[in-house]
Design a protein around this motif. Structure first.
Motif, short mmCIF file in Angstrom:
data_model
loop_
_atom_site.label_atom_id
_atom_site.label_comp_id
_atom_site.label_asym_id
_atom_site.label_seq_id
_atom_site.Cartn_x
_atom_site.Cartn_y
_atom_site.Cartn_z
N UNK A 178 0.85 -1.19 0.00
CA UNK A 178 0.00 0.00 0.00
C UNK A 178 0.88 1.25 0.00
N UNK A 179 0.38 2.35 -0.53
CA UNK A 179 1.11 3.61 -0.39
C UNK A 179 1.23 3.99 1.08
N UNK A 180 2.24 4.77 1.39
CA UNK A 180 2.38 5.22 2.78
C UNK A 180 1.19 6.11 3.14
N UNK A 181 0.51 5.80 4.24
CA UNK A 181 -0.68 6.60 4.59
C UNK A 181 -0.31 7.96 5.16
N UNK A 182 -1.22 8.91 5.00
CA UNK A 182 -1.12 10.18 5.70
C UNK A 182 -1.46 9.95 7.17
N UNK A 183 -0.90 10.76 8.06
CA UNK A 183 -1.12 10.60 9.49
C UNK A 183 -1.85 11.80 10.07
N UNK A 184 -2.68 11.52 11.08
CA UNK A 184 -3.42 12.57 11.79
C UNK A 184 -4.10 13.52 10.80
N UNK A 185 -5.02 12.95 10.05
CA UNK A 185 -5.71 13.69 8.99
C UNK A 185 -6.87 14.49 9.57
N UNK A 186 -6.79 15.79 9.47
CA UNK A 186 -7.90 16.65 9.89
C UNK A 186 -8.96 16.67 8.80
N UNK A 187 -10.21 16.47 9.18
CA UNK A 187 -11.29 16.54 8.20
C UNK A 187 -11.35 17.93 7.59
N UNK A 188 -11.16 18.95 8.42
CA UNK A 188 -11.07 20.33 7.95
C UNK A 188 -9.65 20.82 8.25
N UNK A 189 -8.75 20.80 7.30
CA UNK A 189 -7.34 21.13 7.55
C UNK A 189 -7.12 22.50 8.17
N UNK A 190 -8.04 23.44 7.94
CA UNK A 190 -7.86 24.78 8.47
C UNK A 190 -8.45 24.94 9.87
N UNK A 191 -9.03 23.88 10.42
CA UNK A 191 -9.65 23.95 11.75
C UNK A 191 -8.98 22.93 12.67
N UNK A 192 -8.11 23.39 13.60
CA UNK A 192 -7.41 22.45 14.49
C UNK A 192 -8.34 21.67 15.40
N UNK A 193 -9.60 22.11 15.54
CA UNK A 193 -10.57 21.38 16.38
C UNK A 193 -11.38 20.37 15.58
N UNK A 194 -11.06 20.26 14.31
CA UNK A 194 -11.77 19.34 13.43
C UNK A 194 -11.54 17.90 13.88
N UNK A 195 -12.54 17.01 13.67
CA UNK A 195 -12.29 15.59 13.91
C UNK A 195 -11.18 15.11 13.00
N UNK A 196 -10.46 14.10 13.47
CA UNK A 196 -9.29 13.63 12.71
C UNK A 196 -9.29 12.12 12.61
N UNK A 197 -8.54 11.64 11.64
CA UNK A 197 -8.32 10.20 11.46
C UNK A 197 -6.87 9.89 11.83
N UNK A 198 -6.66 8.74 12.46
CA UNK A 198 -5.30 8.36 12.84
C UNK A 198 -4.40 8.29 11.61
N UNK A 199 -4.91 7.69 10.55
CA UNK A 199 -4.17 7.63 9.29
C UNK A 199 -5.15 7.28 8.18
N UNK A 200 -4.69 7.40 6.96
CA UNK A 200 -5.57 7.11 5.84
C UNK A 200 -5.06 7.71 4.55
N UNK A 201 -5.98 7.83 3.57
CA UNK A 201 -5.61 8.26 2.23
C UNK A 201 -6.60 9.33 1.78
#
Length: 308
Positions: free
Chosen positions: A219-242
């Motif tokens: 698999x490609x290397x996953x992105x880490x700590x993905x913010x659903x809304x990158x401009x909002x630090x309080x946005x829900x996040x994913x541990x990793x993913x694509x």
């Protein structure tokens, strides 16, 4: 009697013969309290299951003022993860500088190591190798994946509210400087290899192991700590993913089993779903077979979304 009280108290922990004599206690009586000598001049309860590792180390260091806790002992006292096959068998790891003889006594694994300033210090009142130096000391006995996992824990950004610190134990640049200062130390090459695979953002060892498993299986290397809304630090996040195919992977440890956390997780996943993301939940049970189920689901989702 005061002697009886002192006997009972001393018999619950590690202590030296000199300490007992200083309290006016008879070692012969202490042996009747289910206490045995575990090393020269050091006594511990026969049942050591409840003994505090830090207190045991403190007792040994009182007999070895030039030594410090290192290797597995330091890792446990720093709270660093060690793989389950690393069984201590009650041993204490003590290191001394290379110009001094190693500690040789029952119950102790002695080491002689080259150190530079900053690699040994007081941590919670105990003389220990630093977390970064402990990582290097363990390089010879950890697998490559375990070495990366411990390294990820050194460089991750801690949460001050939960951990009492806001800075990582080390940065990748600092670790590289340390390795350059110890070019001839065994394990340096393994640490350099691990450093190349370490990433800031793996907030737990299972997250690291999941990432490494995905990469190892193509698999490609996953992105880490993905913010659903990158401009909002309080946005829900994913541990990793694509992000490009909108697939999130969430590792859920034991604390996710509580009803309160389950509600938060459902809310988080619903927020992602409304934006077109699919979520794969990964649990501790998936660790046992190298994340086979999440990998199957991920492969199917990727094929489906790339074909759409």
């Amino acid at each position: 009697m005061a002697d009886e009280r002192l006997l009972r108290e001393l018999a619950q922990r590690s202590f030296t013969a000199a300490e007992a004599r200083g309290l006016g206690l008879d070692l012969r009586l202490l042996r009747l309290e289910d206490v045995r000598q575990t090393s020269r001049g050091i006594y511990e309860p026969t049942d050591r299951s409840g003994l505090d590792l830090g207190q045991r180390l403190e007792t040994h260091l009182s007999m070895q003022p030039d030594a410090w806790g290192s290797h597995r002992t330091a890792a446990r006292l720093h709270g660093l993860w060690l793989p389950p096959w690393v069984d201590e068998h009650g041993l204490i790891h003590l290191s001394k500088p290379t110009h001094l003889p190693r500690v040789r006594r029952p119950g102790v694994v002695g080491h002689r190591v080259q150190i530079v300033p900053g690699e040994v210090g007081l941590f919670n009142g105990l003389r220990l190798s630093s977390p970064a130096r402990t990582w290097l000391d363990l390089a010879q006995e950890l697998t490559p994946a375990a070495l990366v996992a411990v390294g990820d824990q050194l460089i991750r950004h801690p949460r001050e509210a939960f951990e009492g610190r806001s800075e990582p134990y080390a940065t990748k640049a600092q670790l590289l400087d340390m390795l350059r200062a110890h070019r001839r130390v065994k394990g340096v090459g393994r640490c350099k290899d691990a450093l190349g695979d370490m990433r800031v953002g793996s907030d737990s060892v299972p997250e690291t192991l999941l990432r490494l498993s995905l990469i190892a299986h193509g698999f490609p290397e996953p992105d880490l700590q993905i913010l659903l809304d990158p401009d909002d630090p309080r946005s829900p996040s994913a541990d990793q993913g694509y992000r490009e195919v909108r697939i999130a992977l969430q590792y859920e440890g034991e604390h996710h089993n509580s009803p309160e956390q389950a509600l938060k997780d459902d809310w988080r996943d619903s927020r992602f779903a409304r934006r077109g993301w699919a979520t794969i939940r990964v649990t501790a049970a998936d660790l046992g077979d190298d994340f086979a189920r999440p990998r199957r689901e991920l492969r199917a989702l990727m094929a489906e979304r790339r074909a759409a």
